[in-house]
Design a protein around this motif. Structure first.
Motif, PDB file in Angstrom:
ATOM      1  N   ARG A   1      -3.795  53.972  -1.685  1.00 15.66           N
ATOM      2  CA  ARG A   1      -2.842  53.261  -2.538  1.00 15.66           C
ATOM      3  C   ARG A   1      -2.953  51.753  -2.295  1.00 15.66           C
ATOM      4  NH1 ARG A   1       0.633  56.202  -5.406  1.00 15.66           N
ATOM      5  NH2 ARG A   1       0.897  58.418  -4.867  1.00 15.66           N
ATOM      6  N   LEU A   2      -3.006  51.011  -3.383  1.00 18.14           N
ATOM      7  CA  LEU A   2      -3.059  49.552  -3.296  1.00 18.14           C
ATOM      8  C   LEU A   2      -1.653  49.012  -3.041  1.00 18.14           C
ATOM      9  CD1 LEU A   2      -5.449  48.721  -6.293  1.00 18.14           C
ATOM     10  CD2 LEU A   2      -6.025  49.410  -3.973  1.00 18.14           C
ATOM     11  N   PRO A   3      -1.557  47.765  -2.604  1.00 19.83           N
ATOM     12  CA  PRO A   3      -0.226  47.189  -2.389  1.00 19.83           C
ATOM     13  C   PRO A   3       0.577  47.174  -3.688  1.00 19.83           C
ATOM     14  CG  PRO A   3      -1.924  45.826  -1.392  1.00 19.83           C
ATOM     15  CD  PRO A   3      -2.626  46.840  -2.231  1.00 19.83           C
ATOM     16  N   SER A   4       1.897  47.212  -3.563  1.00 22.20           N
ATOM     17  CA  SER A   4       2.733  47.068  -4.752  1.00 22.20           C
ATOM     18  C   SER A   4       2.523  45.679  -5.325  1.00 22.20           C
ATOM     19  CB  SER A   4       4.208  47.274  -4.392  1.00 22.20           C
ATOM     20  OG  SER A   4       4.672  46.203  -3.578  1.00 22.20           O
ATOM     21  N   SER A   5       2.866  45.536  -6.584  1.00 18.13           N
ATOM     22  CA  SER A   5       2.684  44.227  -7.219  1.00 18.13           C
ATOM     23  C   SER A   5       3.499  43.156  -6.511  1.00 18.13           C
ATOM     24  CB  SER A   5       3.059  44.302  -8.698  1.00 18.13           C
ATOM     25  OG  SER A   5       4.408  44.703  -8.852  1.00 18.13           O
ATOM     26  N   ARG A   6       4.692  43.532  -6.020  1.00 16.96           N
ATOM     27  CA  ARG A   6       5.528  42.560  -5.312  1.00 16.96           C
ATOM     28  C   ARG A   6       4.875  42.154  -3.995  1.00 16.96           C
ATOM     29  NH1 ARG A   6      10.781  41.447  -6.061  1.00 16.96           N
ATOM     30  NH2 ARG A   6      11.082  43.385  -7.246  1.00 16.96           N
ATOM     31  N   GLN A   7       4.365  43.142  -3.237  1.00 12.13           N
ATOM     32  CA  GLN A   7       3.739  42.845  -1.950  1.00 12.13           C
ATOM     33  C   GLN A   7       2.519  41.946  -2.118  1.00 12.13           C
ATOM     34  OE1 GLN A   7       3.022  46.907  -0.769  1.00 12.13           O
ATOM     35  NE2 GLN A   7       4.579  46.813   0.867  1.00 12.13           N
ATOM     36  N   LEU A   8       1.641  42.320  -3.067  1.00 13.19           N
ATOM     37  CA  LEU A   8       0.409  41.541  -3.248  1.00 13.19           C
ATOM     38  C   LEU A   8       0.718  40.148  -3.777  1.00 13.19           C
ATOM     39  CD1 LEU A   8      -2.615  41.661  -2.915  1.00 13.19           C
ATOM     40  CD2 LEU A   8      -2.810  42.522  -5.258  1.00 13.19           C
ATOM     41  N   ALA A   9       1.711  40.042  -4.675  1.00 13.69           N
ATOM     42  CA  ALA A   9       2.071  38.736  -5.211  1.00 13.69           C
ATOM     43  C   ALA A   9       2.593  37.824  -4.109  1.00 13.69           C
ATOM     44  CB  ALA A   9       3.123  38.890  -6.305  1.00 13.69           C
TER      45      ALA A   9
ATOM     46  N   VAL B   1      -1.730  54.362 -12.199  1.00 11.45           N
ATOM     47  CA  VAL B   1      -0.498  53.591 -12.009  1.00 11.45           C
ATOM     48  C   VAL B   1       0.665  54.375 -12.598  1.00 11.45           C
ATOM     49  CG1 VAL B   1       0.685  51.418 -12.447  1.00 11.45           C
ATOM     50  CG2 VAL B   1      -1.798  51.424 -12.113  1.00 11.45           C
ATOM     51  N   ARG B   2       1.621  54.708 -11.726  1.00 13.25           N
ATOM     52  CA  ARG B   2       2.810  55.428 -12.167  1.00 13.25           C
ATOM     53  C   ARG B   2       4.045  54.592 -11.865  1.00 13.25           C
ATOM     54  NH1 ARG B   2       1.505  61.516  -9.782  1.00 13.25           N
ATOM     55  NH2 ARG B   2      -0.496  61.783 -10.913  1.00 13.25           N
ATOM     56  N   SER B   3       5.077  54.774 -12.676  1.00 11.43           N
ATOM     57  CA  SER B   3       6.311  54.005 -12.520  1.00 11.43           C
ATOM     58  C   SER B   3       6.932  54.284 -11.154  1.00 11.43           C
ATOM     59  CB  SER B   3       7.306  54.378 -13.630  1.00 11.43           C
ATOM     60  OG  SER B   3       8.519  53.670 -13.475  1.00 11.43           O
ATOM     61  N   GLY B   4       7.238  53.208 -10.428  1.00  7.10           N
ATOM     62  CA  GLY B   4       7.895  53.324  -9.136  1.00  7.10           C
ATOM     63  C   GLY B   4       6.978  53.625  -7.993  1.00  7.10           C
ATOM     64  N   ALA B   5       5.676  53.748  -8.243  1.00  8.27           N
ATOM     65  CA  ALA B   5       4.723  54.063  -7.175  1.00  8.27           C
ATOM     66  C   ALA B   5       3.604  53.035  -7.159  1.00  8.27           C
ATOM     67  CB  ALA B   5       4.154  55.460  -7.371  1.00  8.27           C
ATOM     68  N   ARG B   6       3.011  52.874  -5.978  1.00  6.20           N
ATOM     69  CA  ARG B   6       1.894  51.941  -5.871  1.00  6.20           C
ATOM     70  C   ARG B   6       0.649  52.529  -6.539  1.00  6.20           C
ATOM     71  NH1 ARG B   6       0.649  50.765  -0.068  1.00  6.20           N
ATOM     72  NH2 ARG B   6       1.373  52.903   0.288  1.00  6.20           N
ATOM     73  N   PRO B   7      -0.240  51.669  -7.104  1.00  7.40           N
ATOM     74  CA  PRO B   7      -1.464  52.166  -7.744  1.00  7.40           C
ATOM     75  C   PRO B   7      -2.301  52.973  -6.759  1.00  7.40           C
ATOM     76  CG  PRO B   7      -1.117  49.853  -8.265  1.00  7.40           C
ATOM     77  CD  PRO B   7      -0.125  50.202  -7.192  1.00  7.40           C
ATOM     78  N   GLU B   8      -2.846  54.098  -7.236  1.00  6.90           N
ATOM     79  CA  GLU B   8      -3.661  54.972  -6.395  1.00  6.90           C
ATOM     80  C   GLU B   8      -5.097  55.007  -6.914  1.00  6.90           C
ATOM     81  OE1 GLU B   8      -3.959  59.700  -5.134  1.00  6.90           O
ATOM     82  OE2 GLU B   8      -2.141  58.912  -6.079  1.00  6.90           O
ATOM     83  N   VAL B   9      -6.059  54.830  -6.017  1.00  7.08           N
ATOM     84  CA  VAL B   9      -7.472  54.855  -6.381  1.00  7.08           C
ATOM     85  C   VAL B   9      -7.864  56.285  -6.739  1.00  7.08           C
ATOM     86  CG1 VAL B   9      -9.837  54.450  -5.585  1.00  7.08           C
ATOM     87  CG2 VAL B   9      -7.986  52.907  -4.886  1.00  7.08           C
ATOM     88  N   VAL B  10      -8.474  56.461  -7.905  1.00  7.04           N
ATOM     89  CA  VAL B  10      -8.824  57.792  -8.383  1.00  7.04           C
ATOM     90  C   VAL B  10     -10.189  58.198  -7.843  1.00  7.04           C
ATOM     91  CG1 VAL B  10      -7.494  57.428 -10.492  1.00  7.04           C
ATOM     92  CG2 VAL B  10      -9.952  56.964 -10.487  1.00  7.04           C
ATOM     93  N   ALA B  11     -10.482  59.484  -7.947  1.00  6.50           N
ATOM     94  CA  ALA B  11     -11.783  60.000  -7.512  1.00  6.50           C
ATOM     95  C   ALA B  11     -12.847  59.645  -8.544  1.00  6.50           C
ATOM     96  CB  ALA B  11     -11.707  61.509  -7.325  1.00  6.50           C
ATOM     97  N   LEU B  12     -13.966  59.144  -8.075  1.00  5.70           N
ATOM     98  CA  LEU B  12     -15.081  58.803  -8.958  1.00  5.70           C
ATOM     99  C   LEU B  12     -16.212  59.793  -8.765  1.00  5.70           C
ATOM    100  CD1 LEU B  12     -15.249  54.923  -8.476  1.00  5.70           C
ATOM    101  CD2 LEU B  12     -14.254  56.192 -10.389  1.00  5.70           C
ATOM    102  N   PRO B  13     -16.936  60.136  -9.821  1.00  8.02           N
ATOM    103  CA  PRO B  13     -18.035  61.092  -9.688  1.00  8.02           C
ATOM    104  C   PRO B  13     -19.177  60.510  -8.871  1.00  8.02           C
ATOM    105  CG  PRO B  13     -18.065  60.087 -11.862  1.00  8.02           C
ATOM    106  CD  PRO B  13     -16.789  59.645 -11.206  1.00  8.02           C
ATOM    107  N   GLU B  14     -19.831  61.372  -8.120  1.00  5.66           N
ATOM    108  CA  GLU B  14     -21.015  60.980  -7.368  1.00  5.66           C
ATOM    109  C   GLU B  14     -22.229  61.146  -8.274  1.00  5.66           C
ATOM    110  OE1 GLU B  14     -21.343  59.678  -4.474  1.00  5.66           O
ATOM    111  OE2 GLU B  14     -19.292  59.828  -3.695  1.00  5.66           O
ATOM    112  N   VAL B  15     -22.873  60.049  -8.635  1.00  5.69           N
ATOM    113  CA  VAL B  15     -24.043  60.087  -9.512  1.00  5.69           C
ATOM    114  C   VAL B  15     -25.254  59.649  -8.714  1.00  5.69           C
ATOM    115  CG1 VAL B  15     -25.065  59.250 -11.645  1.00  5.69           C
ATOM    116  CG2 VAL B  15     -22.589  59.553 -11.488  1.00  5.69           C
ATOM    117  N   GLU B  16     -26.220  60.559  -8.575  1.00  5.93           N
ATOM    118  CA  GLU B  16     -27.398  60.257  -7.777  1.00  5.93           C
ATOM    119  C   GLU B  16     -28.169  59.078  -8.361  1.00  5.93           C
ATOM    120  OE1 GLU B  16     -31.455  62.422  -6.072  1.00  5.93           O
ATOM    121  OE2 GLU B  16     -29.989  63.546  -7.287  1.00  5.93           O
ATOM    122  N   GLY B  17     -28.437  58.090  -7.545  1.00  2.00           N
ATOM    123  CA  GLY B  17     -29.209  56.934  -7.982  1.00  2.00           C
ATOM    124  C   GLY B  17     -28.374  55.862  -8.653  1.00  2.00           C
TER     125      GLY B  17
END
Length: 477
Positions: A38-46, A71-87
């Protein structure tokens, strides 16, 4: 708890929101910020970066739009899973170099023109019209008129191969001045002669076909032929080939020698092209600068118009920066070449097209040609006379009969490339004559004279004398 530190730079022009977004994006793609983090909240990072929350929210919105965070209301942004692509770059090492050019790309990027090691001289370049004689006021009026007259259709994609106004005017003008026989729709507008040559080379040949070129011959045509994957041979070898796809000629004022192709030669060339199954590319730009008499009619109007494509340009009569050329193509190929032209993107500016049509119809074009023809004749003759007086028989002089350049012939023992290099160092953008040959070359220089006033002529002769001495050819007084 994992924490990725973002750094911002207020001294650069990149917006702060973009800096935050770009740093997080790079870190997520390279897995420096793992999925589920989870990334910092907008208030924290600002607060930590001393920026507004709107700035942070803008960065987070960009990350969310790319599917990198949730990004969900009331929660810090969460990094999503990215596909593993060879090369893929995001999963593997970063390339140190980009993939190499294809064989076609290498052909297109190969430089067949002369290049001076010290850079090109500015003065007296071959084919360079006079900047001082450019009709600025008249051209400006035609441009303003074009801007008023152009409507929505012309400004869109309705006429990608040429404005009807220009096609009509050019068809009439070429019929009167050059004996070209065509209907307006056969006139296609291009940004340059080179783009027209490139398209015709691609459309009328197969890779490996033979293309025939004058000897010496225009290097732009040679470049277009090689880029199309053609085998380029001298036109003098036409009897030695069973078939040729293309023949490039400059019959009205041969480039670079200035020789005019006589009528008997023109008729023989038309027959030879027919026998070899070739299309003739007739580059006719210098026909407007003949100093005496009237030019012989264009090849296109002499015989089988199915085998001749006529090409003209405003680059010499006005300026190269105008970026307008044109080709008269066989009627049966109009539709196909229009589609090919659009696919290639070789489209001419509509304002310039409309302005050129107005410039011709208003009579300004003929008046301008008369003015510069006289000035070019005077400069060319004066230059050749001065060279003859200074060098005598040591330098052969080709007295100009038209055009923007002439050939000076050097002794066969002379290294004309070395002389040209030295001349370019001194500011004179001449070409060595030998580079225009496919076979055994003749030594000399191709010299432009459109702007060769008395001061330039004097400086040129002095520079040539010094260059020949430095290259080993002593000049006899």
């Amino acid at each position: 708890m994992f924490e990725y530190v973002v750094m911002i730079n207020r001294e650069v022009s990149t917006p702060l929101s973009s800096q935050i977004y770009q740093q997080y994006r790079d870190a997520i793609l390279k897995r420096r910020v793992p999925e589920g983090e989870r990334l910092p909240s907008s208030r924290q990072l600002a607060t930590s970066l001393s920026v507004s929350r709107n700035t942070v929210n803008t960065a987070y919105d960009l990350l969310r739009s790319e599917g990198l965070v949730d990004v969900r209301s009331g929660a810090r942004p969460e990094v999503v899973a990215l596909p593993e692509v060879e090369g893929a770059v995001v999963a593997g090492p970063v390339r140190e170099t980009t993939p190499p050019l294809s064989s076609r790309g290498k052909r297109f990027s190969c430089n067949h023109r002369y290049t001076s090691p010290s850079g090109r001289g500015v003065s007296m370049q071959p084919g360079e019209p006079s900047r001082e004689l450019f009709p600025k006021e008249q051209w400006a009026r035609s441009l303003r008129r074009a801007a008023r007259l152009l409507n929505g259709n012309a400004l869109g994609y309705e006429h990608t191969s040429g404005l009807p106004e220009l096609q009509r005017v050019l068809a009439q003008y070429l019929a009167q001045e050059r004996g070209v026989i065509c209907s307006p729709e056969q006139v296609l507008a291009f940004p340059t002669t080179q783009s027209a040559l490139s398209l015709m080379s691609q459309c009328f040949s197969e890779e490996g076909d033979v293309a025939l070129l004058e000897e010496p011959g225009y290097l732009g045509a040679r470049s277009a032929f090689y880029a199309a994957g053609l085998k380029v041979q001298a036109l003098t070898e036409i009897d030695q080939v069973s078939r040729a796809s293309l023949i490039y000629v400059t019959p009205s004022h041969q480039y670079p020698t200035g020789r005019r192709m006589e009528m008997s030669e023109r008729l023989m060339l038309l027959k030879q092209a027919h026998d070899k199954g070739a299309v003739i590319l007739e580059d006719d730009y210098d026909s407007e600068f003949l100093f005496e008499g009237r030019p012989i009619a264009a090849l296109q109007g002499l015989g089988d118009r199915h085998s001749v494509i006529y090409i003209g340009t405003s680059a010499k009569s006005l300026m190269p920066g105008i970026r307008l050329a044109y080709a008269v193509v066989p009627k049966e190929h109009v539709v196909g070449l229009e589609l090919a032209q659009r696919a290639s993107g070789a489209l001419a500016n509509v304002h310039v097209q409309m302005a050129f049509a107005d410039f011709i119809e208003s009579g300004h074009f003929r008046a301008h040609l008369n003015k510069i023809r006289s000035a070019y004749h005077e400069n060319g003759v004066a230059l050749c006379q001065l060279v003859g007086e200074r060098f005598g028989n040591q330098v052969g002089v080709s007295m100009p009969t038209g055009g923007l350049q002439t050939c000076l012939y050097l002794p066969e023992t002379c290294d004309d490339v070395a002389v040209a290099d030295l001349m370019n160092q001194k500011g004179f953008g001449v070409n060595p004559l030998s580079v225009f040959y496919l076979g055994a070359p003749q030594k000399g220089l191709v010299v432009g004279f459109a702007e060769a006033n008395e001061k330039l002529r004097s400086g040129f002769v002095q520079a040539l004398e010094q260059a020949m001495e430095l290259s080993g050819d002593r000049v006899q007084a």
